[in-house]
Design a protein around this motif. Structure first.
Motif, PDB file in Angstrom:
ATOM      1  N   PHE A  75      53.816 -17.700  48.778  1.00 35.42           N
ATOM      2  CA  PHE A  75      53.087 -18.960  48.846  1.00 35.42           C
ATOM      3  C   PHE A  75      53.592 -19.892  47.749  1.00 35.42           C
ATOM      4  CE2 PHE A  75      49.480 -21.551  47.264  1.00 35.42           C
ATOM      5  CZ  PHE A  75      49.456 -22.433  48.329  1.00 35.42           C
ATOM      6  N   ARG A  76      54.281 -20.950  48.158  1.00 37.09           N
ATOM      7  CA  ARG A  76      54.745 -21.952  47.209  1.00 37.09           C
ATOM      8  C   ARG A  76      54.216 -23.308  47.657  1.00 37.09           C
ATOM      9  NH1 ARG A  76      60.973 -20.613  46.873  1.00 37.09           N
ATOM     10  NH2 ARG A  76      60.614 -20.214  49.068  1.00 37.09           N
ATOM     11  N   ASP A  77      53.395 -23.881  46.800  1.00 35.48           N
ATOM     12  CA  ASP A  77      52.596 -25.057  47.149  1.00 35.48           C
ATOM     13  C   ASP A  77      53.437 -26.214  47.695  1.00 35.48           C
ATOM     14  OD1 ASP A  77      51.703 -23.400  44.927  1.00 35.48           O
ATOM     15  OD2 ASP A  77      49.859 -24.574  44.979  1.00 35.48           O
ATOM     16  N   ASP A  78      54.570 -26.494  47.012  1.00 40.19           N
ATOM     17  CA  ASP A  78      55.341 -27.669  47.439  1.00 40.19           C
ATOM     18  C   ASP A  78      55.970 -27.470  48.813  1.00 40.19           C
ATOM     19  OD1 ASP A  78      57.100 -25.777  46.390  1.00 40.19           O
ATOM     20  OD2 ASP A  78      58.356 -27.212  45.314  1.00 40.19           O
TER      21      ASP A  78
ATOM     22  N   ASN B 138      55.228 -36.829  44.197  1.00 32.85           N
ATOM     23  CA  ASN B 138      56.258 -35.973  44.781  1.00 32.85           C
ATOM     24  C   ASN B 138      56.684 -34.856  43.821  1.00 32.85           C
ATOM     25  OD1 ASN B 138      57.834 -35.179  46.889  1.00 32.85           O
ATOM     26  ND2 ASN B 138      59.535 -36.571  46.418  1.00 32.85           N
ATOM     27  N   LEU B 139      55.684 -34.249  43.177  1.00 33.97           N
ATOM     28  CA  LEU B 139      55.943 -33.175  42.217  1.00 33.97           C
ATOM     29  C   LEU B 139      55.271 -31.887  42.682  1.00 33.97           C
ATOM     30  CD1 LEU B 139      55.254 -34.948  38.801  1.00 33.97           C
ATOM     31  CD2 LEU B 139      57.463 -34.491  39.864  1.00 33.97           C
ATOM     32  N   PRO B 140      55.775 -30.737  42.219  1.00 32.77           N
ATOM     33  CA  PRO B 140      55.057 -29.494  42.527  1.00 32.77           C
ATOM     34  C   PRO B 140      53.715 -29.445  41.781  1.00 32.77           C
ATOM     35  CG  PRO B 140      56.975 -29.038  41.142  1.00 32.77           C
ATOM     36  CD  PRO B 140      57.008 -30.507  41.460  1.00 32.77           C
ATOM     37  N   LEU B 174      55.917 -31.085  36.434  1.00 33.79           N
ATOM     38  CA  LEU B 174      54.962 -30.544  37.393  1.00 33.79           C
ATOM     39  C   LEU B 174      53.532 -30.873  36.972  1.00 33.79           C
ATOM     40  CD1 LEU B 174      54.225 -26.784  36.974  1.00 33.79           C
ATOM     41  CD2 LEU B 174      55.632 -27.983  35.356  1.00 33.79           C
ATOM     42  N   VAL B 175      52.610 -30.692  37.911  1.00 30.96           N
ATOM     43  CA  VAL B 175      51.190 -30.950  37.668  1.00 30.96           C
ATOM     44  C   VAL B 175      50.445 -29.622  37.752  1.00 30.96           C
ATOM     45  CG1 VAL B 175      49.130 -32.189  38.443  1.00 30.96           C
ATOM     46  CG2 VAL B 175      51.383 -33.260  38.688  1.00 30.96           C
TER      47      VAL B 175
END
Lengths: 325, 263
Positions: A75-78, B138-140, B174-175
């Motif tokens: 599971f990778r959020d992006d 547009n960041l992870p 990242l956030v």
């Protein structure tokens, strides 16, 4: 607008999350009323294992749509949100719903922002008012429920855990593979390096037969911790209200209510809990409710099958003393 | 490492909240504002990274000017720069309209390596703003994080999931939304709190951020409240009154009769 409603099917280590099956129950009713197809959307690296999961065999939906790719193993959020946003743009669904699991809470906001649409959190009831889908959740004030709606499509919400009971469908849903374009960007800025499984059993509270819950009426952390002794005698689990968790008397995973766990035990005991709706929505389906509280007008006292009007601390101390002797 | 940005929120102190009985919204002016408790973990994490890597920490908060004392509290903990995002046009924003303002403010602060927030606010309890903001940038994003380590230009992030813990390696920026479960929270420095009294801070509004009003506040919020209703409860069961000791005895008897207690 398209003829579909999408539900996110959280698939982790070869199993569908029970929370994803729960949300199909209200969505099925809405989809029948609106004559739309209900699709359960699963992301996995192996379609075969989705097909082997027995709990999906009677899932209450028209189709199970699987997006299969080796990059979806973890599971990778992006990446997950990019895939789901793409699917949403393809289908133009009427609605896109998520269970309020940690995965759901991580994904739904990313997709809502990507699509520029509204998102309601921890919804615990859905209702059609004419064409408009009303999403309900408790709000500020005593026993007040807010009716929310979204002006944008897809209508998006995370649905509160345990708010709905899983129902089986009468037919096996068709499992279909959904292919993304050749040039789809499968990259991710995230890499899962290690995983540790939790030692605790997941969601023990939500399946407990007996729940012993405590609120601020117990007056101290020391008193609250005595509930664990009582829970042992009753072979139950300890639950808590939100203020108790915020006061640090116990961990947040014991929180019962709108942003915590929903419970449906055979017996629920509420010690020093007045019964704010943020808590009661998570326990109102308990079979037998006993409330111990000094305030006769407290909502939980009214909901209870037996209400003991007394100081919760004193009652707890007396029964523990008697049980020990 | 470039700077760390921490977003914090002033929330009504639970016991001081008054609710408008007709409209069922918080009367925010009536309440005493406190730092949203889960945001303490975001500030503490930022300060730990600052201690180790000497990085600059910018703290921002969106709200009416009365959140200023909360920003100053963050200065007391070690923040280097304070920014207040305040404009009448921001009022009544849902999470998307809120995230638009925060994301735009973050854009003006580039370059940065990390944006930290608390998992959720204790008033709205949606947990949506951190991933929504990340998505707009547009960041992870990673939610419910227990620890962050910076190593060789990358972040190692430990998150708690519904199944256990995961260790992730992520390229900045990242956030992150922090789990409230940290082992230690430093107290503010008294010297810095005194310094904070006459401190300069920046206020940014819609015009400063070049944000059109139609995407802000109540007007720019796609989710709307259709109404509210009260759940009316009527007494359904028995009421027991009397001496606590007697009641406790009856209570135990009831548990035995119903088969919940074997002794």
């Amino acid at each position: 607008m398209s003829e579909t409603i999408l539900a996110y099917g959280e698939f982790f280590e070869d199993k569908i999350s029970p929370a994803s099956l729960e949300i199909l129950t209200p969505l099925w009713e809405i989809s029948r009323s609106l004559q739309k197809k209900l699709l359960l959307l699963i992301l996995s690296d192996d379609l075969k294992r989705v097909k082997e999961d027995n709990s999906l065999k009677r899932a209450l939906c028209d189709e199970i749509l699987v997006i299969e790719h080796q990059e979806l193993k973890e599971f990778r959020d992006d990446l997950y949100s990019r895939v789901l946003s793409f699917v949403a743009r393809e289908f133009h669904p009427y609605g896109f719903f998520f269970p309020a699991t940690l995965q759901g809470l991580a994904l739904a906001p990313r997709i809502a922002a990507e699509l520029g649409v509204g998102l309601c959190a921890h919804v615990n009831a859905l209702e059609l008012e004419g064409e408009r889908l009303i999403m309900m959740r408790p709000t500020f004030g005593d026993n007040i429920i807010a009716k929310l709606y979204s002006e944008t499509y897809p209508i998006m919400a995370t649905l509160a855990l345990g708010a709905f009971s899983t129902k089986e469908g009468s037919e096996n849903p068709i499992i279909k593979k959904f292919n993304l374009p050749q040039d789809f960007d499968w990259s991710s800025k995230m890499k899962v390096r290690a995983k540790r499984k939790t030692k605790k059993e997941i969601n023990r509270l939500s399946v407990a037969k007996v729940v012993v819950a405590g609120g601020l009426g117990l007056k101290s952390k020391e008193n609250f911790l005595k509930l664990f002794e009582l829970a042992k005698y009753l072979e139950g689990e300890v639950g808590a209200t939100r203020p108790v968790c915020y006061a640090g008397w116990t961990e947040e995973d014991r929180m019962i209510g709108i942003s915590g766990v929903s419970v449906k035990p055979k017996l629920y005991l509420g010690f020093g809990i007045s019964g704010a709706i943020q808590h009661t929505v998570g326990m109102e389906n308990s079979e037998f409710i006993i409330a111990i509280n000094t305030d006769e007008g407290a909502p939980l006292v009214k909901m209870a099958h037996v209400a003991i009007i007394a100081d919760a601390e004193k009652i707890l101390n007396y029964i523990l003393k008697k049980l020990k002797s | 490492m470039e700077k760390i940005i921490v977003c914090i929120k002033g929330v009504p102190k639970p016991e001081t909240v008054k609710v408008d009985p007709e409209r069922h919204i918080l009367i925010r002016e009536s309440a005493e504002l406190i730092l949203n408790p889960p945001d303490k973990a975001a500030l503490e994490m930022a300060m730990r990274l600052k201690d180790r890597h000497g990085v600059k920490v910018t703290v921002l908060s969106m709200g009416p000017p009365n959140v200023l004392p909360i920003l100053k509290e963050a200065f007391g903990l070690g923040a280097d720069e304070l920014i207040l995002l305040s404009d009448r046009a921001f009022a009544g924003a849902d999470t998307l309209a809120t995230s638009r303002v925060i994301a735009q403010a973050i854009r003006t602060l580039a370059p940065y390596s990390l944006v930290l927030m608390g998992l959720k606010s204790i008033d709205g309890e949606t947990a949506q703003v951190p991933p929504e903001t990340a998505s707009l940038l547009n960041l992870p994003s990673v939610i419910n994080v227990l620890n962050i380590i910076y190593r060789e230009g990358k972040f190692l992030v430990i998150r708690e999931t519904n199944y256990g813990e995961e260790e992730l390696e992520i390229e900045p920026p990242l956030v992150v939304s922090m789990s409230p479960k940290l082992d230690y929270f430093r107290p503010p420095s008294l010297k810095r709190l005194l310094m904070a009294k006459n401190l300069d801070y920046r206020t940014l509004g819609a015009v400063d951020l070049s944000l059109p009003e139609e995407i802000l506040g109540l007007r720019g919020s796609p989710t709307k409240v259709a109404g509210v209703f009260e759940k009316v409860l009527v007494q359904r069961g028995e009421l027991w009154k009397g001496e606590p000791e007697e009641l406790a005895e009856r209570f135990l008897e009831l548990l035995r009769v119903r088969g919940f207690l074997k002794i």
